[in-house]
Motif scaffolding. Structure first.
Motif, PDB file in Angstrom:
ATOM      1  N   PHE A  30       0.860  -1.183   0.000  1.00 53.82           N
ATOM      2  CA  PHE A  30       0.000   0.000   0.000  1.00 53.82           C
ATOM      3  C   PHE A  30       0.891   1.227   0.000  1.00 53.82           C
ATOM      4  O   PHE A  30       1.887   1.293   0.717  1.00 53.82           O
ATOM      5  CB  PHE A  30      -0.907  -0.001   1.231  1.00 53.82           C
ATOM      6  CG  PHE A  30      -2.013   1.015   1.173  1.00 53.82           C
ATOM      7  CD1 PHE A  30      -3.202   0.743   0.515  1.00 53.82           C
ATOM      8  CD2 PHE A  30      -1.860   2.252   1.777  1.00 53.82           C
ATOM      9  CE1 PHE A  30      -4.224   1.681   0.460  1.00 53.82           C
ATOM     10  CE2 PHE A  30      -2.871   3.192   1.731  1.00 53.82           C
ATOM     11  CZ  PHE A  30      -4.062   2.911   1.069  1.00 53.82           C
ATOM     12  N   VAL A  31       0.524   2.208  -0.811  1.00 52.80           N
ATOM     13  CA  VAL A  31       1.314   3.433  -0.952  1.00 52.80           C
ATOM     14  C   VAL A  31       0.449   4.631  -0.594  1.00 52.80           C
ATOM     15  O   VAL A  31      -0.673   4.768  -1.097  1.00 52.80           O
ATOM     16  CB  VAL A  31       1.855   3.592  -2.391  1.00 52.80           C
ATOM     17  CG1 VAL A  31       2.753   4.825  -2.495  1.00 52.80           C
ATOM     18  CG2 VAL A  31       2.620   2.352  -2.821  1.00 52.80           C
ATOM     19  N   SER A  32       0.955   5.490   0.271  1.00 50.50           N
ATOM     20  CA  SER A  32       0.268   6.719   0.655  1.00 50.50           C
ATOM     21  C   SER A  32       1.098   7.906   0.199  1.00 50.50           C
ATOM     22  O   SER A  32       2.281   8.016   0.536  1.00 50.50           O
ATOM     23  CB  SER A  32       0.065   6.772   2.177  1.00 50.50           C
ATOM     24  OG  SER A  32      -0.587   7.961   2.556  1.00 50.50           O
ATOM     25  N   VAL A  33       0.484   8.790  -0.575  1.00 50.42           N
ATOM     26  CA  VAL A  33       1.183   9.916  -1.187  1.00 50.42           C
ATOM     27  C   VAL A  33       0.564  11.227  -0.717  1.00 50.42           C
ATOM     28  O   VAL A  33      -0.654  11.400  -0.785  1.00 50.42           O
ATOM     29  CB  VAL A  33       1.094   9.844  -2.733  1.00 50.42           C
ATOM     30  CG1 VAL A  33       1.930  10.943  -3.373  1.00 50.42           C
ATOM     31  CG2 VAL A  33       1.519   8.479  -3.238  1.00 50.42           C
ATOM     32  N   ASP A  34       1.384  12.120  -0.232  1.00 48.77           N
ATOM     33  CA  ASP A  34       0.932  13.455   0.153  1.00 48.77           C
ATOM     34  C   ASP A  34       1.626  14.475  -0.743  1.00 48.77           C
ATOM     35  O   ASP A  34       2.858  14.555  -0.741  1.00 48.77           O
ATOM     36  CB  ASP A  34       1.244  13.745   1.618  1.00 48.77           C
ATOM     37  CG  ASP A  34       0.853  15.165   2.011  1.00 48.77           C
ATOM     38  OD1 ASP A  34      -0.350  15.488   1.898  1.00 48.77           O
ATOM     39  OD2 ASP A  34       1.738  15.935   2.416  1.00 48.77           O
ATOM     40  N   VAL A  35       0.837  15.215  -1.507  1.00 50.41           N
ATOM     41  CA  VAL A  35       1.374  16.269  -2.366  1.00 50.41           C
ATOM     42  C   VAL A  35       1.016  17.605  -1.726  1.00 50.41           C
ATOM     43  O   VAL A  35      -0.154  17.994  -1.710  1.00 50.41           O
ATOM     44  CB  VAL A  35       0.814  16.184  -3.802  1.00 50.41           C
ATOM     45  CG1 VAL A  35       1.490  17.229  -4.686  1.00 50.41           C
ATOM     46  CG2 VAL A  35       1.022  14.788  -4.379  1.00 50.41           C
ATOM     47  N   ALA A  36       1.991  18.290  -1.169  1.00 51.96           N
ATOM     48  CA  ALA A  36       1.764  19.528  -0.436  1.00 51.96           C
ATOM     49  C   ALA A  36       2.148  20.727  -1.294  1.00 51.96           C
ATOM     50  O   ALA A  36       2.836  20.608  -2.301  1.00 51.96           O
ATOM     51  CB  ALA A  36       2.574  19.523   0.858  1.00 51.96           C
ATOM     52  N   GLY A  37       1.678  21.878  -0.856  1.00 49.77           N
ATOM     53  CA  GLY A  37       2.017  23.120  -1.547  1.00 49.77           C
ATOM     54  C   GLY A  37       0.835  23.764  -2.233  1.00 49.77           C
ATOM     55  O   GLY A  37       0.970  24.837  -2.835  1.00 49.77           O
ATOM     56  N   GLY A  83      -8.355  14.872  -0.878  1.00 50.44           N
ATOM     57  CA  GLY A  83      -7.780  16.211  -1.021  1.00 50.44           C
ATOM     58  C   GLY A  83      -6.615  16.155  -1.987  1.00 50.44           C
ATOM     59  O   GLY A  83      -6.782  15.822  -3.160  1.00 50.44           O
ATOM     60  N   ASP A  84      -5.415  16.451  -1.504  1.00 50.26           N
ATOM     61  CA  ASP A  84      -4.231  16.350  -2.350  1.00 50.26           C
ATOM     62  C   ASP A  84      -3.412  15.114  -1.985  1.00 50.26           C
ATOM     63  O   ASP A  84      -2.199  15.067  -2.192  1.00 50.26           O
ATOM     64  CB  ASP A  84      -3.370  17.611  -2.253  1.00 50.26           C
ATOM     65  CG  ASP A  84      -3.140  18.041  -0.810  1.00 50.26           C
ATOM     66  OD1 ASP A  84      -3.462  17.256   0.095  1.00 50.26           O
ATOM     67  OD2 ASP A  84      -2.649  19.164  -0.604  1.00 50.26           O
ATOM     68  N   ALA A  85      -4.070  14.096  -1.435  1.00 48.92           N
ATOM     69  CA  ALA A  85      -3.423  12.823  -1.119  1.00 48.92           C
ATOM     70  C   ALA A  85      -3.921  11.742  -2.066  1.00 48.92           C
ATOM     71  O   ALA A  85      -5.050  11.783  -2.541  1.00 48.92           O
ATOM     72  CB  ALA A  85      -3.707  12.419   0.329  1.00 48.92           C
ATOM     73  N   VAL A  86      -3.060  10.774  -2.333  1.00 45.58           N
ATOM     74  CA  VAL A  86      -3.379   9.664  -3.226  1.00 45.58           C
ATOM     75  C   VAL A  86      -3.023   8.364  -2.515  1.00 45.58           C
ATOM     76  O   VAL A  86      -1.962   8.266  -1.890  1.00 45.58           O
ATOM     77  CB  VAL A  86      -2.593   9.763  -4.553  1.00 45.58           C
ATOM     78  CG1 VAL A  86      -2.981   8.638  -5.507  1.00 45.58           C
ATOM     79  CG2 VAL A  86      -2.819  11.117  -5.217  1.00 45.58           C
ATOM     80  N   ARG A  87      -3.915   7.376  -2.582  1.00 46.89           N
ATOM     81  CA  ARG A  87      -3.659   6.056  -2.001  1.00 46.89           C
ATOM     82  C   ARG A  87      -3.661   5.021  -3.123  1.00 46.89           C
ATOM     83  O   ARG A  87      -4.576   5.005  -3.950  1.00 46.89           O
ATOM     84  CB  ARG A  87      -4.727   5.677  -0.982  1.00 46.89           C
ATOM     85  CG  ARG A  87      -5.189   6.783  -0.073  1.00 46.89           C
ATOM     86  CD  ARG A  87      -4.165   7.200   0.945  1.00 46.89           C
ATOM     87  NE  ARG A  87      -4.778   8.007   1.983  1.00 46.89           N
ATOM     88  CZ  ARG A  87      -4.127   8.898   2.711  1.00 46.89           C
ATOM     89  NH1 ARG A  87      -2.842   9.088   2.510  1.00 46.89           N
ATOM     90  NH2 ARG A  87      -4.746   9.596   3.640  1.00 46.89           N
ATOM     91  N   VAL A  88      -2.641   4.172  -3.130  1.00 47.26           N
ATOM     92  CA  VAL A  88      -2.464   3.214  -4.221  1.00 47.26           C
ATOM     93  C   VAL A  88      -2.213   1.821  -3.643  1.00 47.26           C
ATOM     94  O   VAL A  88      -1.469   1.673  -2.660  1.00 47.26           O
ATOM     95  CB  VAL A  88      -1.268   3.615  -5.115  1.00 47.26           C
ATOM     96  CG1 VAL A  88      -1.223   2.748  -6.371  1.00 47.26           C
ATOM     97  CG2 VAL A  88      -1.338   5.090  -5.495  1.00 47.26           C
TER      98      VAL A  88
END
Length: 260
Positions: A30-37, A83-88
């Protein structure tokens, strides 16, 4: 036959889910991605009204589109946007290697996006990624519509890894026995795509290629997940049914369910 535009908004796991099944589990990464800014940028551009909102939408779509392409191109299944997070979710014999390749491709894609998209008033996007290999559990919540929720030790460990990752980096973990095998998911009739997307969104997603800038009120419902969702899956069923009934009664749009 022309593909249904709704398919782009439904996870592969959900699209292939048999109607007779409520829960499934397995081993994967499982991959958790946070794209901030984007928060400060959204506030700044929103002062320009609709034009600013559309500009923000194009900017966000372009960046997250690169991230999604990086994961889908390496076999990942995007199971959630928050929001600006992606779960894969990655499954299969070489799930850890594929997830690692996808995570590195996503970091490179965000860096390339920042170089190409620098404009006055914009700020560079910053990505942090956590990934974990282990056991995952998935369930379909709701009755009027069906909302996919993926949880379990691999999800918890990936979220913790993301929190400790530095901007522009990938943190990883392994939990439990990743060589364990689970029975293949049963096959059967799948749900129509309309049941996997909130009814209030179906028409818009099918007939409008671009998003809209609207003023709205967002409600977050926080529920405590059972410690072992496999053994207490009925608690998740009750939670999903309650949220579904409230949305139906008060004409609300159920956007998604996620683990934080």
């Amino acid at each position: 036959m022309t593909p249904d535009p709704l398919r782009c908004y439904v996870a592969r796991l959900a699209a292939q889910w048999p109607r007779e099944q409520r829960h499934t589990d397995g081993v994967g990464t499982f991959v958790s991605v946070d794209v901030a800014g984007f928060s400060a940028l959204t506030e700044r551009w929103s002062r320009a009204g609709r034009i600013g909102g559309e500009r923000m939408q194009r900017h966000l779509d372009a960046c997250l589109g690169e991230v999604v392409d990086a994961f889908c191109g390496t076999g990942g299944d995007v199971v959630r946007f928050g929001g600006d997070a992606v779960r894969v979710l990655y499954t299969g014999d070489d799930h850890a290697r594929a997830a690692f390749d996808g995570a590195n491709a996503a970091v490179a894609a965000v860096r390339a996006f920042n170089r190409a998209a620098r404009t006055p008033g914009s700020a560079p996007a910053r990505v942090r990624i956590g990934m974990a290999s282990g056991h995952w559990f998935a369930t379909m919540l709701g009755e009027r519509r069906h909302e996919l929720l993926v949880t379990g030790p691999a999800v918890d460990a990936a979220l913790a890894a993301e929190r400790r990752a530095r901007p522009g980096s990938v943190a990883s973990a392994v939990v439990g026995d990743v060589t364990q095998r689970f029975a293949a998911a049963p096959t059967g009739r799948t749900w129509p795509l309309e049941r996997l997307v909130d009814a209030e969104l179906v028409d818009h997603l099918r007939h409008h290629e671009r998003g809209e800038h609207r003023v709205t009120t967002v409600v977050f419902v926080h529920g405590a997940l059972p410690r072992d969702p496999r053994r207490d899956a009925t608690a998740l069923d009750r939670l999903g049914a309650a949220v579904d009934a409230a949305c139906d009664r008060y004409a609300l749009t159920w956007l998604n369910a996620d683990v934080l």
